[in-house]
Design a protein around this motif. Structure first.
Motif: not given
Length: 600
Positions: A244-259
């Motif tokens: 309900d916040i964001s319809s597209s799949h998100k996670n933390l690991q994908a946006k950590v610096a370097g990833n």
């Protein structure tokens, strides 16, 4: 005629010549010595000009002259502000230094003059920062709103603001933190896990959430726990699920610096500093190492093994290590930098990579209600974590400990629909820390206002983009936008740095208890918590390309902080001195007031 004896005449002549009657120089009459000149100290210093234009790099301000009673004396000058230097007798900004009129209007300096006789005098001077008239014209025309609310230039009546992915990750960090702090122990209490590998798998499922896990619910109890909100009745949240916040799949690991490598200033496979040797681990590797430590602690709990601190107290919290580190605090605070601050400053608000950040397109983003550059700016703001009516909250309200019935819980139902929108009506993470530090200086001579300074800059910058949606910015508009960006990210960073100082002060107080009678497990847990918040927040400062802290200074600070607190009583005094040195380095780098630094 009177006759005079020759001997009398000769004696008179000799005396008139300064000679004795016996023919030698007189030993009884020494000429007076020449007086040694006395040196007079300088009595004043003057500066020929005191104005410097904003954004002028390495600008010369004016010529210094000294007033001194000694004619022909020579002088050398020094200045107390590290942004400035004196070359000969010219006061100037150092190489790569410039000033921002919107951030600071005048700078008090102490200039010390030393004469050839080593006598000194210190004069108080003021340098004034002058505004760019084009920039001021842009600001005067803005008529920026009080809230982070902007109507689409493409769809009348629709909002142009969107940063749902950032809000989702704010919630994911809080969910992970809540699980480490209480959920894991609850699972251990009911024998949910039998191996460390199972614990690691659970932690990774929260950190690297799969598309299936993305469908999970957000329950009120979790939100209450993770946001430290205290209410008499259950809190009704508009978003029942993460989707309900964001319809597209998100996670933390994908946006950590370097990833997420696109456009990042540093190579995080080699450049991470502060976690063992430089480049020995990536930011993602830090998180996984901490998960491994937590899983190992859980395994000991599963096996019924007691863990002890240095004072032989039993450690009762699964996330507290025997070495005095707190995994819960390290994970959360590190992610606030390696993800939130990194993405906000080195991605969405940066202007160094084509078609990214503030160099994104000014045209409508497909059929959406905004341009790509508007959306990028929103995403940077989303990582700061402020409610859209942030200025309506007091610092106590933002800290979620205020007395206001409407705002004192850290959130506000601004649209009066009976629910709290996690995307717009609640203050999270970095925006809350800024308010805490402002509260810490409220009674001081020079209080900070990180909250208003950062938020106003975000609003002004966003208004420039909203007004220009569909066309390129003028040169003055772009200059003003970048100045507002600079103000926002520097103030954000100042709040982080002030938080490091706050936890240095707390850690020093904890260290004073080591070696005293009755040292308890709670004392040790406090030290682990405060030191780990100090360490976690301090690591954040390397993730912004706009940081005033040099790489060399940052490495030095991390060396002094170390990888764990000192708990040997004989070594505590020396370690506290190292922490004081870090505190002084931060004070100088961000030009913090000494009273604020002492009392944070």
């Amino acid at each position: 005629m009177l006759k005079t004896k020759p001997s009398i005449i000769a004696t008179a002549v000799l005396l008139s010549l300064g000679l004795s009657a016996c023919g030698g120089s007189s030993n009884s009459s020494t000429p007076a010595p020449t007086p040694t000149p006395t040196n007079t100290a300088p009595t004043a210093v003057a500066l020929s000009a005191s104005d410097v234009a904003e954004n002028a790099v390495a600008a010369t301000i004016g010529t210094l002259t000294a007033t001194d009673a000694d004619a022909g004396d020579t002088f050398t000058y020094t200045v107390d502000d590290e942004r400035f230097e004196v070359s000969g007798n010219e006061l100037k900004l150092k190489a790569n230094e410039s000033l921002n009129y919107e951030l600071i209007r005048s700078i008090p300096l102490k200039v010390t003059v030393t004469d050839s006789g080593s006598a000194t005098f210190t004069q108080d001077l003021t340098v004034n920062v002058t505004d760019s008239m084009g920039v001021q014209t842009v600001l005067d025309a803005l008529n920026a709103p009080e809230t982070y609310t902007f109507e689409s230039q493409f769809e009348a009546g629709e909002s142009a603001v969107s940063y749902s992915g950032q809000t989702a990750r704010q919630v994911l960090i809080l969910e992970l933190n809540n699980y480490i702090g209480s959920g894991l122990q609850a699972d251990l209490d009911v024998d949910k896990f039998t191996t460390a590998a199972q614990v690691k798998e659970k932690l990774m499922s929260l950190y690297a959430k799969s598309s299936e896990d993305w469908q999970s619910d957000i329950d009120n109890d979790t939100v209450l726990a993770i946001t430290s909100i205290s209410v008499d009745a259950p809190l009704t949240i508009k978003q029942a699920k993460i989707t309900d916040i964001s319809s597209s799949h998100k996670n933390l690991q994908a946006k950590v610096a370097g990833n997420d490598e696109a456009g990042q200033t540093k190579d995080w496979s080699t450049d991470l500093v502060g976690w063992n040797d430089k480049g020995s681990v990536t930011p993602n590797g830090v998180v996984e190492q901490l998960f491994d430590q937590l899983a190992a602690n859980a395994q000991k709990a599963i096996d019924g093994e007691l863990r002890k601190d240095f004072a032989d107290n039993t450690i009762t919290k699964v996330y507290v290590n025997e070495d005095g580190t707190d995994i819960k605090q390290l994970v959360q605070k590190f992610l606030l930098g390696a993800l939130n601050f990194s993405q906000g400053t080195d991605d969405y608000l940066d202007n160094t990579t084509a078609d990214k950040g503030l160099l994104s397109s000014f045209e409508q983003d497909g059929t959406k209600n905004y341009t790509k550059v508007e959306h990028q700016f929103d995403e940077g703001f989303g990582y700061f974590g402020a409610a859209r009516n942030y200025n309506a909250f007091s610092d106590l309200d933002i800290r979620a400990k205020g007395d206001s019935a409407e705002f004192g819980k850290g959130y506000n139902d601004a649209d009066t629909d009976g629910t709290i929108d996690l995307k717009s009506e609640i203050n999270l993470a970095n925006s809350v820390n800024a308010a805490k530090r402002d509260l810490g200086t409220a009674d001081n001579t020079t209080p900070t206002d990180f909250t208003k300074t950062a938020f106003d800059a975000f609003v002004k910058g966003r208004k420039i983009l909203n007004d220009a949606a569909g066309r390129e910015l003028t040169s003055d508009e772009m200059t003003t936008l970048l100045e507002q960006r600079d103000t926002a990210v520097l103030t954000w960073e100042k709040a982080i740095s002030a938080t490091v100082i706050h936890y240095i002060n707390d850690t020093k107080a904890d260290l004073d208890k080591i070696g005293t009678d009755g040292y308890t497990a709670d004392n040790f847990a406090d030290l682990a918590k405060h030191w780990s918040e100090l360490k976690g927040f301090s690591l954040n400062l390397q993730f912004s390309p706009f940081s005033p802290v040099t790489d060399e200074e940052f490495a030095m600070m991390q060396e002094k902080i170390g990888m764990k607190p000192v708990v040997v009583a004989a070594d505590v005094a020396a370690y506290k001195t190292q922490l004081d040195e870090v505190r002084t380095m931060l004070q100088n780098a961000y030009h913090f007031d000494a009273e604020n630094v002492e009392k944070w």
